[in-house]
Design an enzyme around this catalytic site. Structure first.
Site, PDB file in Angstrom:
ATOM      1  CB  ALA A   9     -21.692 -21.556  38.647  1.00  0.00           C
ATOM      2  CB  CYS A  10     -20.068 -25.748  41.441  1.00  0.00           C
ATOM      3  SG  CYS A  10     -21.415 -27.717  40.619  1.00  0.00           S
ATOM      4  N   PRO A  11     -17.812 -26.546  39.573  1.00  0.00           N
ATOM      5  CG  PRO A  11     -16.026 -26.899  41.212  1.00  0.00           C
ATOM      6  CD  PRO A  11     -17.073 -26.261  40.842  1.00  0.00           C
TER       7      PRO A  11
END
Lengths: 153, 105
Positions: free
Chosen positions: B8-10
């Site tokens: 997951a990333c921003p």
């Protein structure tokens, strides 16, 4: 359908001097192509994203992106810059090849997101990177990138 | 070695699928069975079931974000790795994690 990547969103002879001017170039084009209403606001969106963490990848690539309400239609731009750009990257190398990803906050359906996801994973492949770096023909390059964006990988 | 994980990333646009694919590819190369769930802009993709989670040797979280449904990983060794590192050096990440998990046993 007007493709999210087309001949108007590919720029093969960009001659910008730094990351800031690259991002400004992208925002100016976004405004000209009616992808965004306000280039200054969009520029800030890009900066905000870069601050979270840098979008520099490896082998001279970077993928600056903005997913905000200021983007009117999902768009991918490809820029090939003449000189090396200082950018925080995973391999500490400068950047020359840039995929700018512009996505509206409320994406209608997942198709565009899926295509961006495929593009991102294509950037893990050496073949893809080499072709994108060296292709001389805009139409050929466009078709090649689109093909990779449409593939499940 | 059986590995499950979540990336997951921003923005959830690009780094999330990149890390997932990089780790799965690296897994294939070194003979690890790796399944990565993506928690990105399209919601949960390639979702990991509780059964899969419980059968794994360890859980790799490629993110510094809050991950949904962490409860399915209960009781498993969980290792968090920076998502950038997972894209840059997926093979090394898997090997290091596997070694750490073995040594702890």
């Amino acid at each position: 359908m007007n493709n999210m990547l087309n001949e108007q969103t590919i720029f093969l002879d960009v001659d910008e001097v730094d990351k800031d001017s690259i991002l400004k170039f992208i925002c100016k084009k976004a405004k000209a192509l009616a992808v965004a209403d306000d280039e200054d606001v969009l520029y800030q969106d890009f900066l905000d994203r870069e601050e979270e963490f840098s979008t520099g990848l490896q082998d001279g690539f970077a993928i600056p992106h903005a997913r905000t309400k200021n983007v009117k239609k999902a768009t991918v731009m490809f820029l090939r810059n003449k000189r090396d750009i200082d950018w925080v990257t995973m391999d500490d190398q400068p950047v020359k090849y840039i995929f700018a990803l512009l996505v509206p906050e409320e994406s209608a359906g997942n198709l565009h997101l899926k295509m961006i996801s495929s593009l991102a994973t294509a950037l893990l492949e050496d073949d893809f990177k080499e072709t994108v770096k060296s292709s001389k023909d805009k139409t050929e390059l466009m078709n090649y990138i689109l093909k990779n964006m449409e593939e499940e990988n | 070695m059986k590995v499950v994980g979540v990336s997951a990333c921003p923005a959830g646009l690009a780094h999330t699928p990149m890390a997932a694919k990089a780790l799965e590819k690296a897994g294939k190369k070194i003979g690890f069975d790796v399944k990565m769930e993506q928690q990105g802009s399209m919601g949960q993709i390639n979702k990991i079931t509780k059964e899969e989670a419980q059968a794994a040797d360890f859980v790799l979280i490629a993110s510094d974000q809050k991950i949904q449904e962490m409860d399915r990983f209960e009781g498993k060794p969980i290792i968090r790795v920076n998502i950038t590192t997972c894209i840059k050096a997926p093979e090394a990440v898997l090997k290091k994690c596997a070694k750490a998990v073995k040594e702890k046993k």
